[in-house]
Design a protein around this motif. Structure first.
Motif, PDB file in Angstrom:
ATOM      1  N   LYS A  23       0.836  -1.201   0.000  1.00  0.00           N
ATOM      2  CA  LYS A  23       0.000   0.000   0.000  1.00  0.00           C
ATOM      3  C   LYS A  23       0.876   1.259   0.000  1.00  0.00           C
ATOM      4  CE  LYS A  23      -3.418   2.417   2.791  1.00  0.00           C
ATOM      5  NZ  LYS A  23      -4.108   2.463   4.069  1.00  0.00           N
ATOM      6  N   THR A  24       1.883   1.295   0.848  1.00  0.00           N
ATOM      7  CA  THR A  24       2.774   2.450   0.920  1.00  0.00           C
ATOM      8  C   THR A  24       3.550   2.620  -0.373  1.00  0.00           C
ATOM      9  OG1 THR A  24       2.986   2.117   3.299  1.00  0.00           O
ATOM     10  CG2 THR A  24       4.652   3.492   2.236  1.00  0.00           C
ATOM     11  N   GLY A  25       4.004   1.532  -0.955  1.00  0.00           N
ATOM     12  CA  GLY A  25       4.720   1.600  -2.226  1.00  0.00           C
ATOM     13  C   GLY A  25       3.875   2.201  -3.333  1.00  0.00           C
ATOM     14  N   ARG A  26       2.621   1.800  -3.399  1.00  0.00           N
ATOM     15  CA  ARG A  26       1.711   2.355  -4.407  1.00  0.00           C
ATOM     16  C   ARG A  26       1.491   3.850  -4.191  1.00  0.00           C
ATOM     17  NH1 ARG A  26      -2.967  -2.216  -4.505  1.00  0.00           N
ATOM     18  NH2 ARG A  26      -1.883  -3.720  -5.807  1.00  0.00           N
ATOM     19  N   GLU A  27       1.279   4.243  -2.938  1.00  0.00           N
ATOM     20  CA  GLU A  27       1.046   5.659  -2.637  1.00  0.00           C
ATOM     21  C   GLU A  27       2.268   6.500  -2.981  1.00  0.00           C
ATOM     22  OE1 GLU A  27      -0.058   5.639   1.464  1.00  0.00           O
ATOM     23  OE2 GLU A  27      -2.106   4.973   1.060  1.00  0.00           O
ATOM     24  N   GLU A  28       3.464   6.006  -2.663  1.00  0.00           N
ATOM     25  CA  GLU A  28       4.683   6.740  -2.980  1.00  0.00           C
ATOM     26  C   GLU A  28       4.876   6.853  -4.490  1.00  0.00           C
ATOM     27  OE1 GLU A  28       7.891   4.803  -0.966  1.00  0.00           O
ATOM     28  OE2 GLU A  28       7.369   5.681   0.974  1.00  0.00           O
ATOM     29  N   GLN A  30       2.536   6.809  -6.768  1.00  0.00           N
ATOM     30  CA  GLN A  30       1.533   7.741  -7.277  1.00  0.00           C
ATOM     31  C   GLN A  30       1.947   9.184  -6.996  1.00  0.00           C
ATOM     32  OE1 GLN A  30      -2.355   7.218  -5.589  1.00  0.00           O
ATOM     33  NE2 GLN A  30      -3.332   8.592  -7.042  1.00  0.00           N
ATOM     34  N   ALA A  31       2.434   9.459  -5.794  1.00  0.00           N
ATOM     35  CA  ALA A  31       2.879  10.812  -5.453  1.00  0.00           C
ATOM     36  C   ALA A  31       4.069  11.218  -6.323  1.00  0.00           C
ATOM     37  CB  ALA A  31       3.256  10.882  -3.979  1.00  0.00           C
ATOM     38  N   GLU A  32       4.973  10.286  -6.572  1.00  0.00           N
ATOM     39  CA  GLU A  32       6.131  10.571  -7.415  1.00  0.00           C
ATOM     40  C   GLU A  32       5.696  10.869  -8.850  1.00  0.00           C
ATOM     41  OE1 GLU A  32      10.015   8.138  -8.994  1.00  0.00           O
ATOM     42  OE2 GLU A  32       9.366   7.802  -6.923  1.00  0.00           O
ATOM     43  N   ASN A  33       4.754  10.107  -9.364  1.00  0.00           N
ATOM     44  CA  ASN A  33       4.263  10.351 -10.722  1.00  0.00           C
ATOM     45  C   ASN A  33       3.576  11.713 -10.826  1.00  0.00           C
ATOM     46  OD1 ASN A  33       5.212   7.956 -11.784  1.00  0.00           O
ATOM     47  ND2 ASN A  33       3.306   6.854 -11.455  1.00  0.00           N
TER      48      ASN A  33
END
Length: 62
Positions: A23-28, A30-33
């Protein structure tokens, strides 16, 4: 064979940790993109502004 109760807690902890890591990996990601897209937009706007300024400068000279 009887499994001790603490083994279930350890297994639940491992599963919970894996879920939170994904979950954290996906959020990071997405924020990076989103950050990359914003930087790209700013860059493209700056290029377009410079292009317009050059055209205006050439038209005033010509």
């Amino acid at each position: 064979m009887i499994i001790p109760f603490w083994v279930f807690f350890v297994a639940a902890g491992i599963i919970l940790s894996a879920y939170m890591a994904i979950k954290t990996g996906r959020e990071e990601r997405q924020a990076e993109n989103e950050s990359i897209e914003l930087e790209g937009r700013v860059y493209m706007e700056r290029i377009e502004k410079e292009r317009k300024e050059r055209r205006a400068g050439q038209q005033s000279l010509g």
